[in-house]
Design an enzyme around this catalytic site. Structure first.
Site, PDB file in Angstrom:
ATOM      1  N   GLY A 154      12.117   6.429   0.261  1.00  0.00           N
ATOM      2  CA  GLY A 154      10.717   6.120  -0.009  1.00  0.00           C
ATOM      3  C   GLY A 154       9.777   6.843   0.933  1.00  0.00           C
ATOM      4  N   GLN A 210       0.615   0.596   1.614  1.00  0.00           N
ATOM      5  CA  GLN A 210       1.119   0.261   2.951  1.00  0.00           C
ATOM      6  C   GLN A 210       2.067   1.324   3.501  1.00  0.00           C
ATOM      7  OE1 GLN A 210       3.737  -3.477   2.614  1.00  0.00           O
ATOM      8  NE2 GLN A 210       3.180  -3.028   0.501  1.00  0.00           N
ATOM      9  N   MET A 261       5.791  -5.300   1.624  1.00  0.00           N
ATOM     10  CA  MET A 261       7.090  -4.712   1.329  1.00  0.00           C
ATOM     11  C   MET A 261       8.163  -5.193   2.309  1.00  0.00           C
ATOM     12  SD  MET A 261       6.349  -0.777   0.165  1.00  0.00           S
ATOM     13  CE  MET A 261       5.882  -0.386  -1.540  1.00  0.00           C
ATOM     14  N   GLY A 262       9.398  -5.175   1.839  1.00  0.00           N
ATOM     15  CA  GLY A 262      10.544  -5.600   2.639  1.00  0.00           C
ATOM     16  C   GLY A 262      11.484  -6.405   1.767  1.00  0.00           C
ATOM     17  N   ARG A 263      12.414  -5.729   1.104  1.00  0.00           N
ATOM     18  CA  ARG A 263      13.336  -6.408   0.198  1.00  0.00           C
ATOM     19  C   ARG A 263      14.296  -7.308   0.965  1.00  0.00           C
ATOM     20  NH1 ARG A 263      13.914  -5.425  -5.646  1.00  0.00           N
ATOM     21  NH2 ARG A 263      12.092  -6.686  -6.001  1.00  0.00           N
ATOM     22  N   THR A 280      11.899   4.923   7.956  1.00  0.00           N
ATOM     23  CA  THR A 280      11.671   3.891   6.946  1.00  0.00           C
ATOM     24  C   THR A 280      10.591   2.944   7.428  1.00  0.00           C
ATOM     25  OG1 THR A 280      12.540   1.883   5.919  1.00  0.00           O
ATOM     26  CG2 THR A 280      13.700   2.644   7.856  1.00  0.00           C
ATOM     27  N   ASP A 300      10.535   0.052   6.564  1.00  0.00           N
ATOM     28  CA  ASP A 300      11.184  -1.256   6.660  1.00  0.00           C
ATOM     29  C   ASP A 300      11.679  -1.569   8.062  1.00  0.00           C
ATOM     30  OD1 ASP A 300      10.791  -1.750   3.970  1.00  0.00           O
ATOM     31  OD2 ASP A 300      12.673  -0.818   3.384  1.00  0.00           O
TER      32      ASP A 300
END
Lengths: 416, 416
Positions: A10, A297, A186-188, A140, A142
């Site tokens: 991403g 974001q 975001m943040g699975r 990332t 994340d």
């Protein structure tokens, strides 16, 4: 020898800075002649789709523009390299390309999946006595890669999240009626970015009043109770919620029936902000709004963290030296020495320690009620969002760099 | 005498600058003693909820912080003043408050509805020989107030929209597969803000490839055709669509059945981005994403247009002089003298010409196919987004100003 670099996964605000880091350090070494960019991540090596970065990056202004351009200059991919015995032809295609361009080291900028590719390629090369170095450069938003203190891209995303929630808080607080605003972040699997919203507390904001991360099971009943409690003190309640919150067992059945759980039967709500908005509206009968920060974001370079961009460039530059020193199958990492004044060292670890693993947000940084984070989390995030880039503007908007050379695949949509 | 000022309607990045404009010009005139702020718009006058702005704004740094803080310092309202014969007690309550604080002029910063309030109050005062001036100061990101060239708040919103769509374009263009990204932009009735996305074309971007405004009937069939056509040239198609697009007659029945039209039977799709995303995914079977810029487009002060902020302050300051000159029942307006170099004059008109009226995006600035805007639209928008504010930062995020004094109603959520 020549080297190659690729961007994967991403987009972030910092991934082009990492590309520059490899490029600008490589030119310092006599051992390195050309720097190739592989288009669309590892796919460029598979399909023989490389560009000579010296053709693309020709002057200092271009370097500055690339640094302030989000997303991936060379395109990206979501390709997961299969095991050698499943698809030997893929490895052969990659090797063919690397040989064709006399590439002695390959740098892969990416997250967990990309580190899996680094690991597999490196193993294959070592097992077959092929002297091509493969180094992973973390990236990332994340922030979920193990071993490294943090990942390039995270700081800029955190700066955007905190700034936006501050602005959303002002926006949500104007009317003299009770309201709930749910911001989906975001943040699975991990809650790092959602937790970063708490940075606001360092500036005297109470908002976000409630923060929910995937690391704790999420109970809808408790969530409603938490909001009721917050409403006793605040007209405008602001909630930061991770897209990946996982429902507690008791909620799953119900959420399935209401269609709020995704089709694959995962425990997370699909479109969590919107789903929670409906639930709160029904239960509390007050004004409710959900806001998805969406791709902004991860791509809002106009608000990137200068430290993030600088570090992304530095860690990628250091990777060049690591390869030249003869290492392979490594991922570059940050080691934090101190928070105040902030200080990090750049080192590297075996990529096996990172590939396919996840670094979760620490449980001890989540408050007891499971609806907020501790001061340690804020102290951790703060240094990563410091500083702003000096932007080149054009017509009142940030100037961006888009590839001018003809690429075999259309990776942009920009006039020549 | 004293004066009062209030903020009304939806938040913008420039409405606090207009508050400052009234305040900082008022202090220059000997005729004016105190400047009161009415909390939550006209509601503050109805419920006797005023604050002395000299208590709130005490030094130069505070002024700078207020200028960079989005939304309404004094809170807002969505209150539409009823006719006098329906609710005389409301008018009496307002007059009681104005008299109590010896207020000789009231400045109302807002959009169409607020101008209706200005008109009704002014008429009531004139009919009853009450010497209190009422002046409207325009404000709306929608840019839909008649008579004025543009409205404060629009330029900053347009700058955010263009910048974000540029970043979204980079983000959406990384993979080597066909994709469609639909960006939903505010504007229930008019397409000004959605049209401002075309500013990107001035920077050499082709994106957004398609732009749809409420001023033209929207045909789902044609929309799909337009995307098909765009996909022949671009892998990543970017669409800017106004939240208020109105469905053509043929589409309404079908949209109703699928639940995509709102419950009130309006011709617009509720959640237009998401609705179109589903339709495109079904028809074109490619990767589709919808993005709602949501309240960020009206409150992202970190990216405000310096010209917008400066003009918001200037037009509000000029309003003070207009009231002192004995005018009432007027709204301040901008008259554009030239585009290059940009030049505007500040004048005023009878508020009757503005109240409850809408300035639509000109038909002649929409292309023949109804899916884009002309160069005239870009030339119109460009001057309004120029310049950036110098920001005071705190801990890596913009410092904001939140009311410290105890307000009878909680308009913020900030620690003292």
């Amino acid at each position: 020898m020549n080297i190659a670099v690729a961007q994967s996964g991403g987009p972030t605000c910092a991934i082009n800075a990492s590309l520059l880091g490899v490029f600008s350090h490589a030119v310092k070494y006599d051992e390195i002649d050309l720097v190739y960019g592989s288009v669309n991540g590892i796919e460029g090596l598979i399909y023989d789709n490389l560009v000579n970065l010296f053709d693309i990056i020709t002057d200092d202004e271009e370097i500055e523009l690339i640094r302030q351009t989000p997303s991936t200059l060379l395109g990206s991919c979501r390709y997961k390299l299969p095991a050698y015995d499943k698809k030997p032809e893929i490895y052969e295609a990659i090797l063919r390309t690397l040989r064709k361009y006399d590439i002695g080291a390959f740098f892969y900028i990416g997250g967990n999946d990309s580190m899996d590719t680094v690991m597999k390629l490196d193993r294959h090369f070592k097992e077959n006595g092929i002297d091509i170095k493969v180094i992973g450069i973390p990236k990332t938003i994340d922030n979920d890669l193990p071993e490294t203190d943090h990942t390039p891209g995270f700081g800029s995303a955190a700066k955007y999240v905190a700034t936006s929630i501050q602005e959303i808080t002002r926006d949500s607080s104007v009317y003299s009626i009770a309201s709930v605003t749910i911001v989906e972040i975001m943040g699975r699997d991990t809650g790092w970015l959602t937790a970063s919203s708490a940075i606001l507390h360092a500036n005297g904001e109470i908002s976000p009043h409630l923060i929910y991360l995937p690391e704790k099971p999420f109970s809808i009943k408790q969530f409603i109770e938490d909001i009721r409690e917050a409403q006793k003190k605040h007209y405008a309640v602001i909630v930061a919620v991770s897209e990946g919150i996982s429902l507690s067992e008791e909620d799953i059945g119900e959420a399935f029936q209401s269609g709020n759980v995704d089709n694959f039967g995962h425990k997370y709500l699909s479109g969590v902000g919107k789903a929670l908005e409906k639930i709160v509206a029904k239960e509390l009968k007050c004004k409710v709004r959900s806001i998805e920060l969406n791709v902004m974001q991860r791509c809002s370079s106009h608000l990137s963290s200068k430290r993030d961009i600088t570090e992304a460039e530095r860690i990628a530059g250091a990777a060049v030296k690591v390869a030249l020193d003869g290492h392979s199958g490594k991922m570059m990492i940050f080691k934090r020495v101190a928070n105040r004044p902030y200080n990090v060292k750049i080192e590297f670890v075996d990529v096996e320690k990172v590939a396919n693993r996840v670094k979760y947000f620490p449980n001890e940084w989540i408050n007891e009620a499971g609806n907020g984070v501790t001061k340690e989390a804020i102290e951790y995030c703060l240094p990563l969002i410091q500083g702003e880039q000096n932007f080149h503007m054009l017509n009142g908007i940030p100037k961006q760099y888009v590839l001018k050379c003809a690429l075999p695949r259309d990776v942009g949509s920009h006039e020549p």
